[in-house]
Scaffold this motif. Sequence first.
Motif, PDB file in Angstrom:
ATOM      1  N   LYS A 113       0.853  -1.200   0.000  1.00 41.10           N
ATOM      2  CA  LYS A 113       0.000   0.000   0.000  1.00 41.10           C
ATOM      3  C   LYS A 113       0.881   1.241   0.000  1.00 41.10           C
ATOM      4  O   LYS A 113       2.025   1.215   0.459  1.00 41.10           O
ATOM      5  N   ARG A 114       0.332   2.345  -0.499  1.00 42.11           N
ATOM      6  CA  ARG A 114       1.071   3.602  -0.555  1.00 42.11           C
ATOM      7  C   ARG A 114       1.277   4.166   0.843  1.00 42.11           C
ATOM      8  O   ARG A 114       0.402   4.109   1.691  1.00 42.11           O
ATOM      9  N   ALA A 115       2.449   4.740   1.074  1.00 42.98           N
ATOM     10  CA  ALA A 115       2.787   5.319   2.372  1.00 42.98           C
ATOM     11  C   ALA A 115       2.388   6.791   2.401  1.00 42.98           C
ATOM     12  O   ALA A 115       2.926   7.592   1.644  1.00 42.98           O
ATOM     13  N   ASP A 116       1.456   7.129   3.281  1.00 46.99           N
ATOM     14  CA  ASP A 116       0.972   8.508   3.387  1.00 46.99           C
ATOM     15  C   ASP A 116       1.143   9.110   4.773  1.00 46.99           C
ATOM     16  O   ASP A 116       0.936  10.307   4.940  1.00 46.99           O
ATOM     17  N   PHE A 117       1.521   8.282   5.778  1.00 45.25           N
ATOM     18  CA  PHE A 117       1.563   8.770   7.157  1.00 45.25           C
ATOM     19  C   PHE A 117       2.815   8.305   7.895  1.00 45.25           C
ATOM     20  O   PHE A 117       3.360   7.236   7.627  1.00 45.25           O
ATOM     21  N   TYR A 118       3.210   9.133   8.850  1.00 51.00           N
ATOM     22  CA  TYR A 118       4.264   8.815   9.796  1.00 51.00           C
ATOM     23  C   TYR A 118       3.582   8.291  11.063  1.00 51.00           C
ATOM     24  O   TYR A 118       2.590   8.868  11.515  1.00 51.00           O
ATOM     25  N   PHE A 119       4.112   7.205  11.629  1.00 51.03           N
ATOM     26  CA  PHE A 119       3.545   6.610  12.841  1.00 51.03           C
ATOM     27  C   PHE A 119       4.603   6.565  13.936  1.00 51.03           C
ATOM     28  O   PHE A 119       5.728   6.131  13.705  1.00 51.03           O
ATOM     29  N   GLN A 120       4.208   6.990  15.150  1.00 48.78           N
ATOM     30  CA  GLN A 120       5.102   6.923  16.308  1.00 48.78           C
ATOM     31  C   GLN A 120       4.304   6.407  17.499  1.00 48.78           C
ATOM     32  O   GLN A 120       3.217   6.917  17.789  1.00 48.78           O
ATOM     33  N   ILE A 121       4.851   5.426  18.174  1.00 53.71           N
ATOM     34  CA  ILE A 121       4.150   4.784  19.295  1.00 53.71           C
ATOM     35  C   ILE A 121       4.252   5.636  20.556  1.00 53.71           C
ATOM     36  O   ILE A 121       5.337   6.028  20.957  1.00 53.71           O
TER      37      ILE A 121
ATOM     38  N   ILE B  30      10.275  -5.292  15.798  1.00 52.89           N
ATOM     39  CA  ILE B  30       9.281  -4.991  16.825  1.00 52.89           C
ATOM     40  C   ILE B  30       9.635  -3.630  17.397  1.00 52.89           C
ATOM     41  O   ILE B  30      10.808  -3.347  17.675  1.00 52.89           O
ATOM     42  N   PHE B  31       8.623  -2.789  17.563  1.00 50.21           N
ATOM     43  CA  PHE B  31       8.827  -1.404  17.981  1.00 50.21           C
ATOM     44  C   PHE B  31       8.026  -1.119  19.247  1.00 50.21           C
ATOM     45  O   PHE B  31       6.934  -1.638  19.421  1.00 50.21           O
ATOM     46  N   TYR B  32       8.614  -0.263  20.107  1.00 48.83           N
ATOM     47  CA  TYR B  32       8.062  -0.015  21.434  1.00 48.83           C
ATOM     48  C   TYR B  32       7.800   1.479  21.664  1.00 48.83           C
ATOM     49  O   TYR B  32       8.000   2.296  20.761  1.00 48.83           O
ATOM     50  N   ASP B  33       7.413   1.800  22.899  1.00 44.16           N
ATOM     51  CA  ASP B  33       7.090   3.182  23.290  1.00 44.16           C
ATOM     52  C   ASP B  33       8.136   4.170  22.771  1.00 44.16           C
ATOM     53  O   ASP B  33       9.339   3.963  22.948  1.00 44.16           O
ATOM     54  N   GLY B  34       7.650   5.232  22.128  1.00 48.11           N
ATOM     55  CA  GLY B  34       8.527   6.300  21.656  1.00 48.11           C
ATOM     56  C   GLY B  34       9.183   6.045  20.319  1.00 48.11           C
ATOM     57  O   GLY B  34       9.817   6.938  19.754  1.00 48.11           O
ATOM     58  N   GLU B  35       9.038   4.833  19.780  1.00 47.52           N
ATOM     59  CA  GLU B  35       9.681   4.518  18.501  1.00 47.52           C
ATOM     60  C   GLU B  35       8.711   4.708  17.344  1.00 47.52           C
ATOM     61  O   GLU B  35       7.502   4.614  17.501  1.00 47.52           O
ATOM     62  N   SER B  36       9.279   4.962  16.184  1.00 46.98           N
ATOM     63  CA  SER B  36       8.482   5.092  14.967  1.00 46.98           C
ATOM     64  C   SER B  36       8.742   3.874  14.089  1.00 46.98           C
ATOM     65  O   SER B  36       9.694   3.129  14.313  1.00 46.98           O
ATOM     66  N   PHE B  37       7.900   3.687  13.080  1.00 46.38           N
ATOM     67  CA  PHE B  37       8.055   2.539  12.185  1.00 46.38           C
ATOM     68  C   PHE B  37       7.473   2.875  10.819  1.00 46.38           C
ATOM     69  O   PHE B  37       6.622   3.741  10.688  1.00 46.38           O
ATOM     70  N   GLY B  38       7.973   2.183   9.799  1.00 43.49           N
ATOM     71  CA  GLY B  38       7.426   2.303   8.455  1.00 43.49           C
ATOM     72  C   GLY B  38       7.767   3.577   7.719  1.00 43.49           C
ATOM     73  O   GLY B  38       7.074   3.937   6.762  1.00 43.49           O
TER      74      GLY B  38
END
Length: 195
Positions: free
Chosen positions: A28-36, A57-65
């Motif tokens: 899928k197309r990437a349109d957003f930044y995600f941070q936990i 695997i990503f935890y509190d305070g980390e971003s992904f994708g």
Amino acid sequence: MIPENLLLEYGATLENIDVSEVIISEKKRADFYFQIKTGEVKMFNLNENGKEFVQGIFYDGESFGEPPLFADFKYPASASAVKATELFKLSKSKLFELLTNNPEINLKFTKAFAKRLYYKATILKEISVHPPEHRILALIDFLKNRYGSEELFQVELTRQQIADLTGQRVETVIRAIKQLEQDGEIKLIKHKVFR
């Protein structure tokens, strides 16, 4: 990674994600930044037989994708919540505006990317050429360096998660962990792995 107040200032929303809920989908197309904010997220691929390979695997305070946001390609993996998760979601255009206006955050971003590339290169080498015990120790040592201290480090991953992250079957991981304990490389305390 990015201070929460700065994310909110640039229009991020805070979303609640249920266990196993898919956040991003492969191809899928990437349109957003995600941070936990709080929780746990895994990025994974499924093969044609439905076997899962966990990329990270990503935890509190980390971003992904994030890489597809910068290189303009589709997501190479999917992501879902491992447990109930709160995360910040920021549009791609607002993320770029934030990074342009905050060079110190941009530099932190670059450093985080470099660390992830190093991790991927290290784990790929471990998965492709080393025996199970070595793969597991490489993963544990990486986690200890990133999240632990000089003292005894508790691995917070399940046997299944270790298997997924090292490209092995869970039965192989269980046998390898027993062997590592016998060899004195790790300690098992109440079924938890320590190094």
